[in-house]
Design a protein around this motif. Structure first.
Motif, PDB file in Angstrom:
ATOM      1  N   VAL A  51       7.093  32.882  64.849  1.00 47.66           N
ATOM      2  CA  VAL A  51       7.696  34.201  65.057  1.00 47.66           C
ATOM      3  C   VAL A  51       8.669  34.522  63.923  1.00 47.66           C
ATOM      4  N   ALA A  52       9.488  33.572  63.538  1.00 46.65           N
ATOM      5  CA  ALA A  52      10.435  33.789  62.446  1.00 46.65           C
ATOM      6  C   ALA A  52       9.700  34.045  61.131  1.00 46.65           C
ATOM      7  N   MET A  53       8.601  33.314  60.903  1.00 44.63           N
ATOM      8  CA  MET A  53       7.820  33.493  59.678  1.00 44.63           C
ATOM      9  C   MET A  53       7.233  34.909  59.621  1.00 44.63           C
ATOM     10  N   VAL A  54       6.688  35.381  60.731  1.00 42.69           N
ATOM     11  CA  VAL A  54       6.111  36.726  60.772  1.00 42.69           C
ATOM     12  C   VAL A  54       7.205  37.775  60.574  1.00 42.69           C
ATOM     13  N   ALA A  55       8.330  37.619  61.260  1.00 37.48           N
ATOM     14  CA  ALA A  55       9.417  38.586  61.132  1.00 37.48           C
ATOM     15  C   ALA A  55       9.942  38.647  59.701  1.00 37.48           C
ATOM     16  N   LEU A  56      10.163  37.504  59.094  1.00 36.30           N
ATOM     17  CA  LEU A  56      10.656  37.499  57.708  1.00 36.30           C
ATOM     18  C   LEU A  56       9.610  38.046  56.746  1.00 36.30           C
ATOM     19  N   GLY A  57       8.355  37.779  57.020  1.00 34.85           N
ATOM     20  CA  GLY A  57       7.284  38.333  56.184  1.00 34.85           C
ATOM     21  C   GLY A  57       7.240  39.845  56.262  1.00 34.85           C
ATOM     22  N   LEU A  58       7.409  40.380  57.477  1.00 35.37           N
ATOM     23  CA  LEU A  58       7.425  41.841  57.629  1.00 35.37           C
ATOM     24  C   LEU A  58       8.634  42.452  56.937  1.00 35.37           C
ATOM     25  N   ILE A  59       9.788  41.844  57.084  1.00 33.16           N
ATOM     26  CA  ILE A  59      10.998  42.348  56.423  1.00 33.16           C
ATOM     27  C   ILE A  59      10.822  42.307  54.912  1.00 33.16           C
ATOM     28  N   ASP A  60      10.246  41.250  54.397  1.00 31.80           N
ATOM     29  CA  ASP A  60      10.009  41.123  52.961  1.00 31.80           C
ATOM     30  C   ASP A  60       9.053  42.215  52.477  1.00 31.80           C
ATOM     31  N   THR A  61       8.012  42.478  53.251  1.00 31.35           N
ATOM     32  CA  THR A  61       7.043  43.506  52.871  1.00 31.35           C
ATOM     33  C   THR A  61       7.696  44.885  52.850  1.00 31.35           C
ATOM     34  N   VAL A  62       8.508  45.179  53.852  1.00 32.15           N
ATOM     35  CA  VAL A  62       9.201  46.472  53.901  1.00 32.15           C
ATOM     36  C   VAL A  62      10.122  46.629  52.698  1.00 32.15           C
TER      37      VAL A  62
END
Length: 72
Positions: A51-62
């Motif tokens: 979950v943390a990996m997905v959340a950080l990945g989304l934040i990075d993409t944004v």
């Protein structure tokens, strides 16, 4: 003079032996988790990591998209 050097070494050896005896006694009082508890805890940690990996990945993409849009 040899007697003075032998006493501290014996004292040091006794303290080391005493340390390991106390450590062993303390470990015998530990309540160890069961296999099921370890598996459950491991699953929780792995799920949290994903979950943390997905959340950080989304934040990075944004942020990447925002900085790309600003630099155009």
């Amino acid at each position: 003079m040899a007697e003075r050097e032998a006493a501290p070494r014996r004292n040091l050896l006794q303290r080391i032996v005493n340390y390991f005896r106390e450590a062993r006694a303390e470990l015998s009082r530990v309540t160890w988790p069961t296999r099921e508890e370890i598996i459950g805890s491991t699953q929780v940690v792995l799920i949290f990591a994903v979950v943390a990996m997905v959340a950080l990945g989304l934040i990075d993409t944004v942020f990447r998209l925002l900085t790309t849009a600003i630099n155009r």
